[in-house]
Scaffold this motif. Structure first.
Motif, PDB file in Angstrom:
ATOM      1  N   ALA A 122       0.835  -1.215   0.000  1.00 34.26           N
ATOM      2  CA  ALA A 122       0.000   0.000   0.000  1.00 34.26           C
ATOM      3  C   ALA A 122       0.864   1.258   0.000  1.00 34.26           C
ATOM      4  N   GLU A 123       1.984   1.187   0.699  1.00 31.61           N
ATOM      5  CA  GLU A 123       2.866   2.363   0.744  1.00 31.61           C
ATOM      6  C   GLU A 123       3.459   2.665  -0.632  1.00 31.61           C
ATOM      7  N   VAL A 124       3.849   1.595  -1.337  1.00 31.88           N
ATOM      8  CA  VAL A 124       4.407   1.794  -2.693  1.00 31.88           C
ATOM      9  C   VAL A 124       3.298   2.288  -3.631  1.00 31.88           C
ATOM     10  N   ILE A 125       2.121   1.704  -3.495  1.00 39.88           N
ATOM     11  CA  ILE A 125       0.984   2.125  -4.330  1.00 39.88           C
ATOM     12  C   ILE A 125       0.688   3.611  -4.100  1.00 39.88           C
ATOM     13  N   GLN A 126       0.735   4.001  -2.848  1.00 38.68           N
ATOM     14  CA  GLN A 126       0.477   5.410  -2.498  1.00 38.68           C
ATOM     15  C   GLN A 126       1.450   6.336  -3.239  1.00 38.68           C
ATOM     16  N   GLU A 127       2.733   5.952  -3.220  1.00 44.99           N
ATOM     17  CA  GLU A 127       3.751   6.775  -3.906  1.00 44.99           C
ATOM     18  C   GLU A 127       3.499   6.820  -5.402  1.00 44.99           C
ATOM     19  N   GLN A 128       3.164   5.661  -5.976  1.00 47.16           N
ATOM     20  CA  GLN A 128       2.976   5.606  -7.432  1.00 47.16           C
ATOM     21  C   GLN A 128       1.742   6.394  -7.863  1.00 47.16           C
ATOM     22  N   LEU A 129       0.691   6.327  -7.043  1.00 43.58           N
ATOM     23  CA  LEU A 129      -0.527   7.062  -7.404  1.00 43.58           C
ATOM     24  C   LEU A 129      -0.330   8.568  -7.269  1.00 43.58           C
ATOM     25  N   ALA A 130       0.559   8.956  -6.365  1.00 36.85           N
ATOM     26  CA  ALA A 130       0.837  10.391  -6.200  1.00 36.85           C
ATOM     27  C   ALA A 130       1.412  10.984  -7.494  1.00 36.85           C
ATOM     28  N   LYS A 131       2.090  10.134  -8.280  1.00 33.85           N
ATOM     29  CA  LYS A 131       2.697  10.615  -9.537  1.00 33.85           C
ATOM     30  C   LYS A 131       1.639  11.034 -10.557  1.00 33.85           C
ATOM     31  N   ILE A 132       0.419  10.506 -10.441  1.00 31.13           N
ATOM     32  CA  ILE A 132      -0.635  10.935 -11.378  1.00 31.13           C
ATOM     33  C   ILE A 132      -1.583  11.934 -10.691  1.00 31.13           C
ATOM     34  N   GLY A 133      -1.177  12.377  -9.530  1.00 32.62           N
ATOM     35  CA  GLY A 133      -1.966  13.388  -8.819  1.00 32.62           C
ATOM     36  C   GLY A 133      -3.113  12.824  -8.004  1.00 32.62           C
ATOM     37  N   LEU A 134      -3.014  11.525  -7.685  1.00 41.29           N
ATOM     38  CA  LEU A 134      -4.091  10.905  -6.898  1.00 41.29           C
ATOM     39  C   LEU A 134      -3.637  10.819  -5.439  1.00 41.29           C
ATOM     40  N   LYS A 135      -4.339  11.519  -4.578  1.00 36.50           N
ATOM     41  CA  LYS A 135      -3.955  11.534  -3.158  1.00 36.50           C
ATOM     42  C   LYS A 135      -4.602  10.353  -2.432  1.00 36.50           C
ATOM     43  N   THR A 136      -3.807   9.675  -1.660  1.00 31.88           N
ATOM     44  CA  THR A 136      -4.359   8.526  -0.921  1.00 31.88           C
ATOM     45  C   THR A 136      -3.920   8.564   0.541  1.00 31.88           C
ATOM     46  N   VAL A 137      -4.664   7.868   1.370  1.00 34.41           N
ATOM     47  CA  VAL A 137      -4.299   7.725   2.772  1.00 34.41           C
ATOM     48  C   VAL A 137      -4.426   6.244   3.133  1.00 34.41           C
ATOM     49  N   ILE A 138      -3.437   5.753   3.862  1.00 37.34           N
ATOM     50  CA  ILE A 138      -3.441   4.317   4.197  1.00 37.34           C
ATOM     51  C   ILE A 138      -4.132   4.097   5.533  1.00 37.34           C
ATOM     52  N   LYS A 139      -5.044   3.160   5.564  1.00 36.24           N
ATOM     53  CA  LYS A 139      -5.742   2.842   6.810  1.00 36.24           C
ATOM     54  C   LYS A 139      -5.390   1.405   7.197  1.00 36.24           C
ATOM     55  N   GLN A 140      -4.645   1.259   8.290  1.00 33.44           N
ATOM     56  CA  GLN A 140      -4.225  -0.082   8.725  1.00 33.44           C
ATOM     57  C   GLN A 140      -5.211  -0.648   9.745  1.00 33.44           C
ATOM     58  N   MET A 141      -5.409  -1.929   9.673  1.00 33.71           N
ATOM     59  CA  MET A 141      -6.302  -2.597  10.641  1.00 33.71           C
ATOM     60  C   MET A 141      -5.904  -4.069  10.756  1.00 33.71           C
ATOM     61  N   ASP A 142      -6.548  -4.803  11.674  1.00 34.90           N
ATOM     62  CA  ASP A 142      -6.241  -6.231  11.754  1.00 34.90           C
ATOM     63  C   ASP A 142      -7.213  -7.008  10.850  1.00 34.90           C
ATOM     64  N   PRO A 143      -6.878  -8.261  10.487  1.00 34.71           N
ATOM     65  CA  PRO A 143      -7.690  -8.966   9.491  1.00 34.71           C
ATOM     66  C   PRO A 143      -9.197  -9.042   9.794  1.00 34.71           C
ATOM     67  N   PRO A 144      -9.629  -9.348  11.043  1.00 32.08           N
ATOM     68  CA  PRO A 144     -11.072  -9.379  11.253  1.00 32.08           C
ATOM     69  C   PRO A 144     -11.726  -8.013  11.002  1.00 32.08           C
ATOM     70  N   SER A 145     -11.006  -6.943  11.366  1.00 33.62           N
ATOM     71  CA  SER A 145     -11.549  -5.602  11.135  1.00 33.62           C
ATOM     72  C   SER A 145     -11.702  -5.368   9.637  1.00 33.62           C
ATOM     73  N   MET A 146     -10.734  -5.869   8.880  1.00 27.85           N
ATOM     74  CA  MET A 146     -10.759  -5.703   7.425  1.00 27.85           C
ATOM     75  C   MET A 146     -12.006  -6.371   6.842  1.00 27.85           C
ATOM     76  N   GLY A 147     -12.293  -7.570   7.335  1.00 21.88           N
ATOM     77  CA  GLY A 147     -13.466  -8.304   6.859  1.00 21.88           C
ATOM     78  C   GLY A 147     -14.733  -7.504   7.083  1.00 21.88           C
ATOM     79  N   ALA A 148     -14.853  -6.921   8.281  1.00 17.37           N
ATOM     80  CA  ALA A 148     -16.054  -6.150   8.615  1.00 17.37           C
ATOM     81  C   ALA A 148     -16.098  -4.855   7.808  1.00 17.37           C
ATOM     82  N   TYR A 149     -14.930  -4.286   7.589  1.00 15.74           N
ATOM     83  CA  TYR A 149     -14.838  -2.995   6.899  1.00 15.74           C
ATOM     84  C   TYR A 149     -15.302  -3.110   5.438  1.00 15.74           C
ATOM     85  N   CYS A 150     -15.018  -4.272   4.854  1.00 12.47           N
ATOM     86  CA  CYS A 150     -15.346  -4.449   3.425  1.00 12.47           C
ATOM     87  C   CYS A 150     -16.540  -5.394   3.247  1.00 12.47           C
ATOM     88  N   ALA A 151     -17.360  -5.534   4.269  1.00 10.63           N
ATOM     89  CA  ALA A 151     -18.441  -6.529   4.209  1.00 10.63           C
ATOM     90  C   ALA A 151     -19.465  -6.179   3.139  1.00 10.63           C
TER      91      ALA A 151
END
Lengths: 543, 318
Positions: free
Chosen positions: A402-431
């Protein structure tokens, strides 16, 4: 006072020096050729998936095998030895199931199945199956195996909602014992995945008497070539050889499968000789062990699971086709792979988002090419207006990605923010139905069967974390299991992959290679891409 | 005394209610549920709905909490959501490992820290004191996982004296015990030193010395006797914490203790097991603090006298 300060400085310097020496040094080299960062030069034997066929041990009568083996399992725990519980979904749990249970049939690859507890089977309409069962099989508690045990297993599985085994037997309408060694199974509808399902590790046959007498540990009793000896949840499983096994007996007498949470401890236990096999070493340590061909044999394997970027299709910005194409065109996958996996990543070169070794993979779909200028054009055509787009991720490798993706997307002017969580939280977040994510870097689990494709794209499915809902694909996914003609079925999956590639809700990035590091002389493991490893005939040759 | 003990034990009830509610609420607030940790490639939407109903996740928090407390009131810690096995059994299986580790840490830590603290206080401002203070400062600042890894590297990897981890006999127990002991030692050495410093310059010690009492007796009997209370408090608290299980040390050494089990339960979003483990750890912590309080009376005659006086007062009032 000055003297005191000087002495203090001396003590601190010695302490720091010792600390630095201890952390940077290597053990006086009984372990030669272990320069870190050296590219792997060893010819590590690759794992060949040959289900139900133990890799032949050396053809030499004088060969002696170690009586006991110690194995450090991968980064997943064994919480239960019970296929009827949902927690039996971890990979090492299935290794134990493979060892203690037998299945009716065993997969031989490419849609072929060989005999297990069933010696033969017959069907005329792919709905009613007659299985002839072995009559010389006994459970670990001494009970004779009969058709009633299969029926009992099916009943238990159908009651075990949420457990992987539930779906393995979910298509069974009725199961009847014609006689003790003849079983008739009638399916609700035609399902060509049925044989695949019942050949899986969770589909092992349990004993009714054992389960009734001991509801908590009755599931330890199977007919497999290993018997349970001891179990501490999330810690270790001890197994002993079943000397009364009906088939080929194991070559080792006792085996311990252990979970070690800390990567450094794993490595040191391997180097100290405290363990014989160590799965899923830290990729940073892998080159060092692999280069030491004098002491270790390393078996590399790649899981079927897809390391991917997902886009929430319900999000007004991320769900836009131009936006997704902008992201895909802006990503240099080689850079992401090297950063995330070091020398142990395989860059995705194809456009389909499909299991690495899953049947019917379409190799003709081109990858969206890396083109920053084109990415900018796509972004300009999208509803993106300078907002910060979130990239959710849960585990260390994906955080780096995600960190590398963030840098690469910045080159086309796309701003991103990384949100870290644990795997069960991820499941609920994208349910599905309550998807709070925008973009995420995560895993798309896939088995060797094309049927697992459904779980990424079917509305409401557990791994449909992009909230994908395409009625055309949904209909095709429903139709797929009813197609008994192999070519027709293959064509359908090929077509599905093409349609989805036009409408890409995911973007496959790389395949992380894993390694089973073994001390010299260890062999006999079947390391298949679905992570359901077969350690039944593992051995270690001793001098 | 008995009244005091009973009162403290009764206080456990509101403590357990508060702790269990906080754990329940926190687990509910944390994103993700046990179902998210259970999803496999075979999980369908229907399975997810069935699991939500099975674990009452379709019902409000207060319902689940009430159901849990009703069971707990009957002395039942429930079945683990993940393994469907008794939480009590799991706790009891793991407790001896944690207990062993904690007691070993206590013995190692106290055996080093008390003499070292006394020695530092006796030679306050001198090189011994400075060295001790620096040593304990390093010990307190060093993260436990780092110390654990260094110990493994030195004693297991380089010297090959003991195994790096696992639970295979006494040799595997040495490193985690030493590591826990060293961490406990750092804290209690500093406490011993400062407590001793407070009493070493007291008038009554000067008097004792003037009367010709040997220095050893002055230190052991008169000085240490008065410095015991803060030392006991520190050791008691540290022991209480390590009895709840040091997840970090247990993880690094692959030691199957209570701390690791609790962390596993939290990561799996197993509310019943997490709550059970934390409640048991709370009970042990409270009881340990009670024992420490009772030991105050044992080591300090003034506190003992307070209990005796109250008893006499009550008798005379009757």
């Amino acid at each position: 006072m000055k003297k005191a300060i000087r002495t203090l400085c001396l003590i601190m310097s010695i302490t720091m020096l010792l600390t630095i020496l201890a952390s940077c040094g290597q053990k006086a080299s009984e372990k030669p050729g272990t320069e870190t960062g050296t590219p792997s030069t060893s010819s590590a034997p690759s794992a060949t998936p040959t289900p139900n066929t133990p890799p032949p041990p050396p053809d030499d009568e004088n060969v002696k095998y170690a009586e006991e083996l110690d194995v450090i399992i991968d980064n997943n725990k064994i919480a239960v030895i019970n296929p009827f519980l949902s927690a039996s979904n971890t990979s090492p749990t299935t290794w134990v199931f493979n060892m203690i249970y037998d299945k009716l049939v065993y997969g031989l690859g490419e849609g072929e199945y060989g005999p297990g507890l069933a010696t033969s089977w017959d069907t005329e309409d792919y709905k009613t199956f007659i299985f002839k069962l072995r009559d010389d099989v006994y459970f670990h508690n001494g009970e004779h195996f009969t058709a009633d045990d299969v029926i009992y297993t099916i009943e238990q599985a159908r009651a075990a909602e949420g457990a992987p085994v539930h779906d393995r037997w979910a298509d069974v309408e009725t199961a009847t014992a014609v006689d003790p060694y003849t079983l008739e199974i009638v399916l609700k509808t035609v399902n060509v995945d049925f044989f695949y399902n019942i050949s899986q590790p969770q589909s092992g046959i349990v004993n009714e008497k054992a389960m009734t007498e001991d509801p908590e540990n009755g599931t330890w009793i199977g007919t497999g070539c290993w018997k349970m000896a001891d179990f501490a949840p999330n810690d270790y499983v001890k197994l002993v050889r079943n000397d009364d096994y009906w088939g080929d007996k194991a070559l080792t007498q006792r085996i311990t499968l252990r979970y070690v949470p800390e990567m450094s401890t794993k490595l040191m236990q391997l180097q100290n000789g405290e363990t014989d096999v160590c799965f899923s070493l830290d990729p940073v340590d892998m080159p060092m062990i692999e280069a030491d061909t004098e002491n270790y044999t390393c078996y590399k394997y790649t899981y079927n699971n897809i390391d991917l970027i997902g886009f929430n299709m319900e999000d007004p910005i991320v769900g836009d086709w131009n936006f997704r194409m902008a992201v895909m065109s802006a990503l240099d996958l080689e850079e992401i792979t090297i950063a995330s996996c070091g020398d142990y990543g395989i860059v995705e070169t194809e456009g389909t988002v499909y299991g690495y070794e899953t049947e019917f993979r379409n190799h003709d779909i081109p990858k969206v090419p890396y083109d920053v200028e084109k990415a900018k054009e796509y972004l300009a055509a999208s509803p993106y207006n300078g907002e910060e787009i979130e990239i959710a991720c849960a585990i260390a490798t994906y955080i780096i990605s995600a960190e590398v993706i963030q840098e690469q997307l910045a080159k086309i002017g796309l701003k991103t923010v990384i949100k870290q969580m644990d795997p069960p939280s991820m499941g609920a977040y994208c349910a599905y139905g309550d998807n709070k994510s925008q973009m995420f870097v995560h895993v798309g689990p896939q088995t060797l069967s094309a049927a697992s494709y459904r779980n990424l794209y079917y509305p409401g499915a557990g791994y449909n974390r992009v909230s994908y809902n395409n009625p055309v694909i949904t209909e095709m996914l429903d139709r797929a299991p009813t197609l008994t003609d192999l070519e027709e079925r293959k064509a359908l999956y090929m077509e599905m992959q093409e349609i989805i590639a036009q409408d890409p809700p995911y973007f496959s990035m790389y395949w992380l290679q894993h390694m089973a590091a073994c001390v010299k002389g260890v062999g006999g493991m079947v390391l298949s891409a679905d992570s359901y490893f077969d350690l039944r005939y593992i051995y270690k040759i001793i001098d | 005394m008995l009244r005091y003990v009973l009162k403290r034990i009764l206080w456990l009830i509101p403590v357990i209610i508060c702790v269990s509610f906080i754990v329940f609420a926190l687990m509910d607030l944390a994103p993700g549920t046990i179902i998210d940790a259970m999803i496999s490639e075979a999980t369908t939407a229907e399975d997810i709905a069935a699991l939500r109903a099975k674990y009452d996740l379709d019902k409000p928090l207060i319902y689940r909490y009430g159901k849990y407390m009703f069971r707990l009131a009957q002395g039942d810690l429930g079945l683990s959501d993940v393994s469907q096995t008794s939480v009590w059994d799991k706790y009891i299986t793991r407790l001896p490992n944690t207990l062993l580790l904690s007691l070993a840490a206590l013995v190692i830590g106290s055996a080093i820290s008390i003499p070292m603290g006394i020695n530092a206080a006796r030679h306050a401002g001198k090189i011994t004191d400075t060295a001790t203070t620096t040593f304990t400062l390093i010990g307190m600042s060093m993260p436990s996982f780092w110390l654990a890894l260094l110990l493994i590297l030195l004693f297991s990897y380089y010297l090959g004296w003991v195994p790096a981890g696992g639970n295979k006999g006494f040799s595997a127990f040495i490193l985690p015990a030493v590591c826990s002991g060293l961490l406990l030692m750092a804290n209690s050495t500093r406490q011993t030193r400062s407590s001793m410093l407070e009493v070493l310059n007291s008038d009554y010690l000067r008097t004792a010395r003037a009367k010709g009492v040997p220095e050893k007796v002055v230190i052991r009997k008169h000085a240490l006797g008065n410095a015991w209370i803060p030392i006991l408090t520190t050791i008691g608290s540290s022991l209480g914490v390590s009895l709840a299980g040091s997840a970090v040390i247990e993880s690094v050494f692959a030691w199957p203790g209570v701390g690791r089990a609790t962390v596993d339960a939290v990561l799996a979003r197993d509310v019943t097991e997490t709550c059970g483990m934390i409640i048991m750890s709370t009970i042990i912590y409270v009881l340990l603090q009670l024992i420490v309080d009772l030991m105050y009376a044992f080591v300090d005659p003034r506190i003992r006298a307070q209990y005796t006086n109250r008893k006499k007062k009550r008798r005379s009032a009757v």
